[in-house]
Design a protein around this motif. Structure first.
Motif, PDB file in Angstrom:
ATOM      1  N   ILE A 102      43.255  28.985  23.823  1.00 52.11           N
ATOM      2  CA  ILE A 102      44.656  28.597  24.003  1.00 52.11           C
ATOM      3  C   ILE A 102      44.797  27.579  25.124  1.00 52.11           C
ATOM      4  CG2 ILE A 102      46.973  29.418  24.607  1.00 52.11           C
ATOM      5  CD1 ILE A 102      45.902  30.164  21.760  1.00 52.11           C
ATOM      6  N   THR A 103      44.146  27.809  26.239  1.00 53.54           N
ATOM      7  CA  THR A 103      44.297  26.862  27.348  1.00 53.54           C
ATOM      8  C   THR A 103      43.739  25.487  26.981  1.00 53.54           C
ATOM      9  OG1 THR A 103      42.248  27.611  28.421  1.00 53.54           O
ATOM     10  CG2 THR A 103      44.314  28.692  29.087  1.00 53.54           C
ATOM     11  N   ARG A 104      42.637  25.460  26.249  1.00 51.58           N
ATOM     12  CA  ARG A 104      42.049  24.179  25.832  1.00 51.58           C
ATOM     13  C   ARG A 104      42.966  23.456  24.839  1.00 51.58           C
ATOM     14  NH1 ARG A 104      36.082  24.009  26.458  1.00 51.58           N
ATOM     15  NH2 ARG A 104      35.949  22.842  24.511  1.00 51.58           N
ATOM     16  N   ALA A 137      44.422  28.028  37.632  1.00 48.33           N
ATOM     17  CA  ALA A 137      43.972  28.256  39.008  1.00 48.33           C
ATOM     18  C   ALA A 137      44.189  29.705  39.414  1.00 48.33           C
ATOM     19  CB  ALA A 137      44.702  27.320  39.966  1.00 48.33           C
ATOM     20  N   ASP A 138      45.279  30.278  38.973  1.00 50.25           N
ATOM     21  CA  ASP A 138      45.586  31.661  39.328  1.00 50.25           C
ATOM     22  C   ASP A 138      44.719  32.653  38.555  1.00 50.25           C
ATOM     23  OD1 ASP A 138      47.127  33.737  40.648  1.00 50.25           O
ATOM     24  OD2 ASP A 138      48.073  34.066  38.686  1.00 50.25           O
ATOM     25  N   GLY A 139      44.621  32.481  37.257  1.00 50.34           N
ATOM     26  CA  GLY A 139      43.948  33.474  36.425  1.00 50.34           C
ATOM     27  C   GLY A 139      42.456  33.292  36.252  1.00 50.34           C
ATOM     28  N   TRP A 140      41.954  32.087  36.490  1.00 44.69           N
ATOM     29  CA  TRP A 140      40.553  31.797  36.216  1.00 44.69           C
ATOM     30  C   TRP A 140      39.755  31.444  37.468  1.00 44.69           C
ATOM     31  CZ3 TRP A 140      38.337  31.896  31.292  1.00 44.69           C
ATOM     32  CH2 TRP A 140      39.220  32.095  30.225  1.00 44.69           C
ATOM     33  N   ARG A 141      40.366  31.502  38.641  1.00 44.86           N
ATOM     34  CA  ARG A 141      39.705  30.997  39.852  1.00 44.86           C
ATOM     35  C   ARG A 141      38.352  31.644  40.117  1.00 44.86           C
ATOM     36  NH1 ARG A 141      44.315  32.495  42.536  1.00 44.86           N
ATOM     37  NH2 ARG A 141      44.447  34.736  42.698  1.00 44.86           N
ATOM     38  N   ASP A 142      38.168  32.896  39.754  1.00 43.73           N
ATOM     39  CA  ASP A 142      36.891  33.580  40.000  1.00 43.73           C
ATOM     40  C   ASP A 142      36.023  33.654  38.754  1.00 43.73           C
ATOM     41  OD1 ASP A 142      37.587  34.055  42.670  1.00 43.73           O
ATOM     42  OD2 ASP A 142      38.655  35.896  42.144  1.00 43.73           O
ATOM     43  N   SER A 143      36.396  32.920  37.723  1.00 49.61           N
ATOM     44  CA  SER A 143      35.657  32.992  36.468  1.00 49.61           C
ATOM     45  C   SER A 143      34.645  31.864  36.349  1.00 49.61           C
ATOM     46  CB  SER A 143      36.624  32.911  35.279  1.00 49.61           C
ATOM     47  OG  SER A 143      35.895  32.831  34.065  1.00 49.61           O
ATOM     48  N   ASP A 145      33.969  30.582  33.704  1.00 52.10           N
ATOM     49  CA  ASP A 145      34.460  29.750  32.607  1.00 52.10           C
ATOM     50  C   ASP A 145      35.681  28.905  32.955  1.00 52.10           C
ATOM     51  OD1 ASP A 145      32.516  30.412  30.690  1.00 52.10           O
ATOM     52  OD2 ASP A 145      33.533  32.307  30.266  1.00 52.10           O
ATOM     53  N   LEU A 146      36.013  28.778  34.227  1.00 56.62           N
ATOM     54  CA  LEU A 146      37.151  27.948  34.618  1.00 56.62           C
ATOM     55  C   LEU A 146      37.004  26.529  34.075  1.00 56.62           C
ATOM     56  CD1 LEU A 146      39.751  27.302  36.141  1.00 56.62           C
ATOM     57  CD2 LEU A 146      38.358  26.926  38.199  1.00 56.62           C
ATOM     58  N   ASP A 147      35.800  25.980  34.164  1.00 50.34           N
ATOM     59  CA  ASP A 147      35.586  24.621  33.647  1.00 50.34           C
ATOM     60  C   ASP A 147      35.847  24.547  32.151  1.00 50.34           C
ATOM     61  OD1 ASP A 147      33.325  26.225  33.139  1.00 50.34           O
ATOM     62  OD2 ASP A 147      31.971  24.492  33.134  1.00 50.34           O
ATOM     63  N   ARG A 148      35.416  25.534  31.399  1.00 48.81           N
ATOM     64  CA  ARG A 148      35.639  25.535  29.950  1.00 48.81           C
ATOM     65  C   ARG A 148      37.114  25.733  29.616  1.00 48.81           C
ATOM     66  NH1 ARG A 148      30.385  29.069  28.065  1.00 48.81           N
ATOM     67  NH2 ARG A 148      28.884  27.408  28.478  1.00 48.81           N
ATOM     68  N   ALA A 161      34.854  18.475  23.498  1.00 52.42           N
ATOM     69  CA  ALA A 161      35.650  18.567  24.730  1.00 52.42           C
ATOM     70  C   ALA A 161      35.518  17.263  25.488  1.00 52.42           C
ATOM     71  CB  ALA A 161      35.164  19.732  25.582  1.00 52.42           C
ATOM     72  N   HIS A 162      36.556  16.919  26.199  1.00 53.03           N
ATOM     73  CA  HIS A 162      36.491  15.767  27.082  1.00 53.03           C
ATOM     74  C   HIS A 162      37.225  16.100  28.362  1.00 53.03           C
ATOM     75  CE1 HIS A 162      40.401  15.158  25.152  1.00 53.03           C
ATOM     76  NE2 HIS A 162      40.732  14.496  26.229  1.00 53.03           N
ATOM     77  N   ARG A 163      36.660  15.655  29.439  1.00 51.90           N
ATOM     78  CA  ARG A 163      37.237  15.935  30.752  1.00 51.90           C
ATOM     79  C   ARG A 163      38.070  14.737  31.164  1.00 51.90           C
ATOM     80  NH1 ARG A 163      36.500  19.450  34.778  1.00 51.90           N
ATOM     81  NH2 ARG A 163      34.847  20.599  33.799  1.00 51.90           N
ATOM     82  N   THR A 164      39.288  15.007  31.616  1.00 53.49           N
ATOM     83  CA  THR A 164      40.138  13.930  32.107  1.00 53.49           C
ATOM     84  C   THR A 164      39.862  13.706  33.581  1.00 53.49           C
ATOM     85  OG1 THR A 164      41.906  15.481  32.623  1.00 53.49           O
ATOM     86  CG2 THR A 164      41.978  14.437  30.442  1.00 53.49           C
ATOM     87  N   GLU A 165      40.240  12.549  34.078  1.00 53.17           N
ATOM     88  CA  GLU A 165      39.957  12.187  35.456  1.00 53.17           C
ATOM     89  C   GLU A 165      40.566  13.173  36.458  1.00 53.17           C
ATOM     90  OE1 GLU A 165      37.422   9.557  34.392  1.00 53.17           O
ATOM     91  OE2 GLU A 165      37.917   9.786  36.515  1.00 53.17           O
ATOM     92  N   SER A 166      41.714  13.760  36.113  1.00 56.53           N
ATOM     93  CA  SER A 166      42.390  14.642  37.060  1.00 56.53           C
ATOM     94  C   SER A 166      41.694  15.983  37.242  1.00 56.53           C
ATOM     95  CB  SER A 166      43.839  14.869  36.619  1.00 56.53           C
ATOM     96  OG  SER A 166      43.860  15.524  35.372  1.00 56.53           O
ATOM     97  N   HIS A 167      40.661  16.251  36.464  1.00 54.32           N
ATOM     98  CA  HIS A 167      40.020  17.566  36.540  1.00 54.32           C
ATOM     99  C   HIS A 167      38.620  17.533  37.118  1.00 54.32           C
ATOM    100  CE1 HIS A 167      43.056  17.975  33.305  1.00 54.32           C
ATOM    101  NE2 HIS A 167      43.397  18.898  34.163  1.00 54.32           N
TER     102      HIS A 167
END
Length: 168
Positions: A102-104, A137-143, A145-148, A161-167
């Motif tokens: 969902i987040t992706r 940031a709140d729910g995944w900070r210790d995971s 899989d935050l990057d995914r 997947a593609h990473r945007t400059e802001s990330h």
């Protein structure tokens, strides 16, 4: 022209269509069903509706008769672009906050909207991206899989997947 009827229709009220789709996505994300793939498919349709609305001039108003002329008018309160974005995405972001799919998909949808909506509508999309980032940031900070979870992916998981400059 005014149409009166017993029920709202999708053609007359795009917010009704969004509400129905959001309800389907939320049910799919419920612990009883746990079907994020269906929610991702619903987000595809929500994205199409939001893209269409976001390219529409919502401020277009019928002009009343010229000053000094008697005129009858009906005033209808209409939704703002921000209202449609909130309706279409907030609950699904909340209910799907722990799902990588969902987040992706939400990030991909929001990035697509940034490219397609009218210039004056982009601030609301940027606000929703900020909210998604805050949720991550709140729910995944210790995971691990935050990057995914932060990647944009139209398929949720499975697309390129593609990473945007802001990330970075």
């Amino acid at each position: 022209m005014i149409a009166l009827g017993d029920e709202r229709t999708f053609d007359q009220d795009p917010a009704f269509a969004l509400r129905m789709m959001v309800d389907i996505a939320n049910k799919a994300l419920s612990p009883a069903v746990n079907d994020p793939t269906t929610a991702v498919q619903v987000l595809d349709h929500i994205g199409e509706v939001l893209s269409f609305i976001g390219r529409t001039d919502l401020d277009m108003r019928a002009t009343a008769a010229s000053a000094g002329s008697p005129a009858a008018a009906v005033v209808m309160v209409t939704r703002r672009w921000e209202d449609f974005v909130t309706l279409g995405l907030t609950e699904t972001r909340e209910f799907g906050a722990t799902s990588v799919q969902i987040t992706r998909r939400l990030r991909a949808l929001l990035e697509e909207l940034l490219e397609t909506v009218r210039l004056e509508n982009r601030a609301a999309v940027e606000e929703e991206l900020w909210r998604l980032d805050a949720t991550l940031a709140d729910g995944w900070r210790d995971s691990v899989d935050l990057d995914r979870a932060s990647e944009a992916d139209r398929q949720g998981i499975g697309g390129p997947a593609h990473r945007t400059e802001s990330h970075h």
